[in-house]
Design a protein around this motif. Structure first.
Motif, PDB file in Angstrom:
ATOM      1  N   LYS A   3      30.773  33.662  34.836  1.00  0.00           N
ATOM      2  CA  LYS A   3      32.075  34.255  35.093  1.00  0.00           C
ATOM      3  C   LYS A   3      31.915  35.587  35.815  1.00  0.00           C
ATOM      4  N   GLN A   4      32.953  35.944  36.546  1.00  0.00           N
ATOM      5  CA  GLN A   4      33.048  37.248  37.196  1.00  0.00           C
ATOM      6  C   GLN A   4      34.241  37.975  36.583  1.00  0.00           C
ATOM      7  N   GLU A  31      29.158  40.404  36.908  1.00  0.00           N
ATOM      8  CA  GLU A  31      28.799  39.058  36.455  1.00  0.00           C
ATOM      9  C   GLU A  31      28.671  39.066  34.936  1.00  0.00           C
ATOM     10  N   PHE A  32      29.374  38.142  34.290  1.00  0.00           N
ATOM     11  CA  PHE A  32      29.433  38.038  32.836  1.00  0.00           C
ATOM     12  C   PHE A  32      28.542  36.880  32.398  1.00  0.00           C
ATOM     13  N   ILE A  37      28.178  42.086  30.692  1.00  0.00           N
ATOM     14  CA  ILE A  37      28.117  42.251  32.143  1.00  0.00           C
ATOM     15  C   ILE A  37      26.652  42.536  32.470  1.00  0.00           C
ATOM     16  N   VAL A  38      26.054  41.674  33.280  1.00  0.00           N
ATOM     17  CA  VAL A  38      24.615  41.786  33.549  1.00  0.00           C
ATOM     18  C   VAL A  38      24.310  42.403  34.905  1.00  0.00           C
ATOM     19  N   ALA A  86      37.470  37.015  40.601  1.00  0.00           N
ATOM     20  CA  ALA A  86      37.391  37.326  39.171  1.00  0.00           C
ATOM     21  C   ALA A  86      38.047  36.247  38.312  1.00  0.00           C
ATOM     22  N   ASP A  87      37.397  35.958  37.194  1.00  0.00           N
ATOM     23  CA  ASP A  87      37.975  35.082  36.177  1.00  0.00           C
ATOM     24  C   ASP A  87      38.935  35.859  35.284  1.00  0.00           C
ATOM     25  N   GLY A  88      38.877  37.177  35.366  1.00  0.00           N
ATOM     26  CA  GLY A  88      39.760  38.053  34.610  1.00  0.00           C
ATOM     27  C   GLY A  88      39.690  39.455  35.175  1.00  0.00           C
TER      28      GLY A  88
END
Length: 191
Positions: A3-4, A31-32, A37-38, A86-88
């Motif tokens: 996910k972003q 990036e999740f 968040i990595v 973004a996913d959110g």
């Protein structure tokens, strides 16, 4: 694919979307993965010159003055390009930021927004309140510039990457927030 998540913040000429303007917008796409968040995958920050002079109270809070914003404008295509990945979208007091961002980019009304103030009960975790600067201080997060859009967005991501003993094992504040339902669209902001 991971996910972003977009972290967004605006600095404005006033405290309400009515009659106030955005003077700085910062967004960081992260990036999740594995509940955190990595890495930062994209970011953007720019000033925007308002129609009226920036009030002195806003300059005292943000450090942003008229000369800094003169001739500047936001790249709406760049902002929507980041947000559409973004996913959110996460903001600390999303009602405020969303009100301004949706006036600039109405298509963001259809995106999933999350609020790290209202959707995380910071007092339940032993914090006095949900004010960003106090939470950053409590987590010993080094703040180079408070009340600047991109710095606040990035610091929010760092804050939400923290875990707490009251969260599930391996959970972080960001993973907890992403398990929540997105905020509903405010009635006055519907397209």
């Amino acid at each position: 694919m991971n996910k972003q998540i977009a972290f967004i913040d605006v600095e404005t000429t006033g405290m309400s979307a009515e009659g106030s303007e955005v003077i700085e917008l910062g967004v960081m796409l992260g990036e999740f993965e594995n509940n955190r968040i990595v890495r930062v995958t994209d970011e953007y920050c720019e000033f925007q010159e308002p129609f009226q002079s920036i009030p002195s109270t806003i300059t005292r809070i943000t450090g942003i003055h008229d000369r800094m914003v003169r001739g500047k404008s936001l790249d709406m295509n760049k902002i929507i390009s980041i947000l559409s990945q973004a996913d959110g979208i996460v903001a600390h007091n999303a009602a405020f930021d969303r009100g301004f961002v949706s006036r600039l980019l109405p298509e963001t009304l259809d995106m999933d927004w999350y609020c790290s103030v209202r959707q995380i009960r910071w007092k339940d975790y032993g914090f006095e309140n949900g004010k960003l600067q106090q939470l950053l201080n409590a987590h010993r997060i080094d703040v180079k510039q408070a009340h600047r859009a991109l710095d606040d967005a990035k610091n929010l991501a760092v804050l939400l990457n923290h875990s707490h003993s009251k969260l599930a094992e391996d959970a972080t504040f960001i993973s907890y927030l992403m398990e929540k339902n997105p905020l509903k669209k405010p009635a006055g902001l519907r397209r």
